[in-house]
Design a protein around this motif. Structure first.
Motif, PDB file in Angstrom:
ATOM      1  N   GLN A 185       6.702  -3.808  -5.388  1.00  0.00           N
ATOM      2  CA  GLN A 185       5.536  -4.253  -4.629  1.00  0.00           C
ATOM      3  C   GLN A 185       4.936  -5.503  -5.239  1.00  0.00           C
ATOM      4  OE1 GLN A 185       2.463  -1.323  -4.355  1.00  0.00           O
ATOM      5  NE2 GLN A 185       1.073  -2.625  -3.179  1.00  0.00           N
TER       6      GLN A 185
ATOM      7  N   CYS B 274       4.955  -1.941   4.834  1.00  0.00           N
ATOM      8  CA  CYS B 274       3.850  -1.943   3.872  1.00  0.00           C
ATOM      9  C   CYS B 274       2.542  -1.956   4.648  1.00  0.00           C
ATOM     10  CB  CYS B 274       3.956  -3.149   2.944  1.00  0.00           C
ATOM     11  SG  CYS B 274       2.661  -3.259   1.711  1.00  0.00           S
TER      12      CYS B 274
ATOM     13  N   ALA C 240       1.926  -8.982  -4.162  1.00  0.00           N
ATOM     14  CA  ALA C 240       0.950  -9.508  -3.205  1.00  0.00           C
ATOM     15  C   ALA C 240       1.579 -10.525  -2.276  1.00  0.00           C
ATOM     16  CB  ALA C 240      -0.230 -10.137  -3.948  1.00  0.00           C
TER      17      ALA C 240
ATOM     18  N   SER D 260      -2.788 -11.938  -8.891  1.00  0.00           N
ATOM     19  CA  SER D 260      -1.884 -11.023  -8.177  1.00  0.00           C
ATOM     20  C   SER D 260      -0.433 -11.207  -8.605  1.00  0.00           C
ATOM     21  CB  SER D 260      -2.004 -11.252  -6.667  1.00  0.00           C
ATOM     22  OG  SER D 260      -1.586 -12.568  -6.333  1.00  0.00           O
TER      23      SER D 260
ATOM     24  N   LEU E 172      -3.892 -17.083  -2.473  1.00  0.00           N
ATOM     25  CA  LEU E 172      -3.579 -15.822  -3.130  1.00  0.00           C
ATOM     26  C   LEU E 172      -4.634 -15.488  -4.183  1.00  0.00           C
ATOM     27  CD1 LEU E 172       0.242 -16.350  -3.818  1.00  0.00           C
ATOM     28  CD2 LEU E 172      -0.778 -15.010  -1.968  1.00  0.00           C
TER      29      LEU E 172
ATOM     30  N   GLY F 176      -0.011  -6.813   1.274  1.00  0.00           N
ATOM     31  CA  GLY F 176       0.987  -7.258   0.313  1.00  0.00           C
ATOM     32  C   GLY F 176       2.384  -7.170   0.903  1.00  0.00           C
TER      33      GLY F 176
END
Length: 467
Positions: free
Chosen positions: A372, A351, A374, A200, A196, A355
């Motif tokens: 929302q 989406c 990641a 994020s 990741l 993410g």
């Protein structure tokens, strides 16, 4: 191809390993087969963790696998540390009995106790063998139980024990899936979290002990961004402390029988403790040994009221976080990186730009909203309802009517000695269960001490049958 055994243990995590230990210690000759798909016995879901940061949520003095020696883990750790094992233990700066060992190390401890029991069993002519496979079906007959493995092999035993352990929601396929697991990261997958963007935003569903593990995983993966946690009540586990002894008020007052009476009296004792400058966890810790009795004698209405209205607070107060993990959570809360929201997860949203998007409804609000991030982590705990678990064996047992859901659909129903009840309420002669599958029978049926006691009692029961 088929094999025969005296006792088939289905599941080789803590429950299965501890039952084997107790059986091997009994006089008499018996052949025991443990059927477990993992390469190692004694670990299961709980103790397969490899990161040192994933520790037990109980200190060594509370986690002995020997019901006759509460200091067994403390003694093992003392020897292990003296021999150069677990050098990081010095960081906790407490006596050995108050250490919170890594779960992976606890698995080593369980394995060593099993190896020692094998040597004892050999003196009696008993053996235990690990069959590395998954049981996908089971049938009972008048004089035996036959299981079918995922490789097509059939194994027959005089008795079989369902020691299937826990089904973590994050790792368990469900019959009616929201798609959450397919979109979510494993809470313990540190390697995946390293992929990741460190800055994020990560979303987490659930705020219990699995969430604490997920936060530890993110920290060890180098994540430094925001973490947004959503759970219906927004409650965090309290930190586990080491309070002084308190009077066992439940042993002294047998008039306390219902959950409501228990909560009223427990609150009174906690207030008294605080007034005396004593940690409120002291009175709470006296309750554990009485939980099975109180739960089993409660009515279905009382149990339902407890689960619906009290369970979230019971879980956050009773199932507490290890100190180092709690310190991390507290620090991230103080920094504003970790935020806890009282909100229900309502599903995933499409989406297109990467993410993950989830729909949530905040507590007290009628409208839903989209959040929302990641990445997403499912930390919603354990799935105890076997009707929802999309694994071959639970589904086959239910379909054949060999088991029935336990009280409040928690695990499966069984007699006091662990013999399972079929769909008609008939007690099985050759099929037993222990550990987490009996959650509905005893409420707390997952802790190490509970499992160890069940293993000893069930081994004695099976040993007497064979004798």
């Amino acid at each position: 191809m088929s094999q025969c055994a005296d006792i088939l243990i289905i599941g080789g995590g803590l429950s299965g390993a501890m039952l084997a230990v107790q059986l091997l210690r009994l006089p008499g000759q018996r052949k025991i087969l443990i059927i477990e798909p993992r390469a190692e016995l004694g670990r299961g879901e709980a103790y397969s963790a490899v990161e040192l940061g994933h520790t037990l949520n109980g200190n060594a003095a509370r986690m002995s696998v020997d019901p006759d020696n509460p200091d067994d883990l403390t003694q093992w750790l003392t020897e292990h540390i003296a021999a150069g094992g677990w050098p990081q233990s010095s960081e906790q700066q407490v006596p050995v009995c108050e250490l919170f060992p890594p779960r992976g190390l606890f698995g080593v401890y369980v394995q060593q106790r099993l190896a020692e029991a094998r040597e004892v069993g050999e003196q009696y002519g008993s053996t235990v063998e690990h069959i590395c496979a998954e049981v996908i079906d089971l049938q009972t007959e008048a004089e035996s139980v036959q299981v079918t493995l995922n490789d097509g092999q059939h194994i027959r035993g005089a008795y079989a024990v369902l020691a299937t352990g826990m089904f973590p929601a994050a790792r368990t396929p469900q019959k009616e899936s929201s798609g959450l697991n397919a979109a979510a990261l494993d809470p313990w997958a540190v390697a995946a979290m390293r992929q990741l963007d460190p800055l994020s935003t990560v979303l987490i569903i659930g705020s219990g002990l699995t969430m604490v593990d997920a936060v530890v995983s993110l920290e060890q993966a180098g994540h430094r961004g925001p973490i947004e946690v959503f759970s219906r009540h927004g409650l965090l586990p309290h930190v586990r402390r080491q309070p002084p002894a308190w009077v066992d008020f439940l042993a002294e007052d047998h008039s306390i029988r219902s959950p409501r009476q228990l909560l009223r009296e427990l609150r009174r004792h906690c207030r008294d403790a605080i007034a005396q400058g004593i940690d409120w966890q002291a009175p709470l810790d006296t309750v554990r040994v009485h939980i099975a009795r109180l739960w089993s004698q409660a009515t279905d209405v009382q149990r339902r009221q407890f689960v619906r209205h009290v369970r979230p607070w019971w879980e956050s107060h009773h199932h507490r976080s290890p100190p180092l993990s709690a310190q991390l959570v507290e620090r991230l809360l103080g920094e504003g990186r970790l935020r806890i929201h009282a909100a229900s997860f309502k599903g995933l949203e499409p989406c297109a730009e990467g993410g993950v998007h989830i729909r949530i409804r905040r507590r007290g609000e009628a409208e839903t909203r989209v959040v929302q991030g990641a990445a997403l982590i499912n930390s919603s705990g354990i799935e105890y309802d076997w009707r929802r678990v999309a694994r071959p064996l639970p589904q086959q047992l239910l379909a054949r009517g060999l088991v029935q859901p336990g009280p409040l659909a928690l695990g499966i129903a069984a007699a006091i000695d662990g013999a399972v009840l079929d769909e008609n309420g008939q007690v099985a002669n050759r099929l037993f269960a222990m550990g987490p599958p009996l959650r509905g029978m005893w409420w707390e049926s997952t802790a190490v001490t509970d499992v160890a006691l069940q293993a000893k009692a069930l081994a004695a029961r099976l040993g007497s049958e064979q004798g």
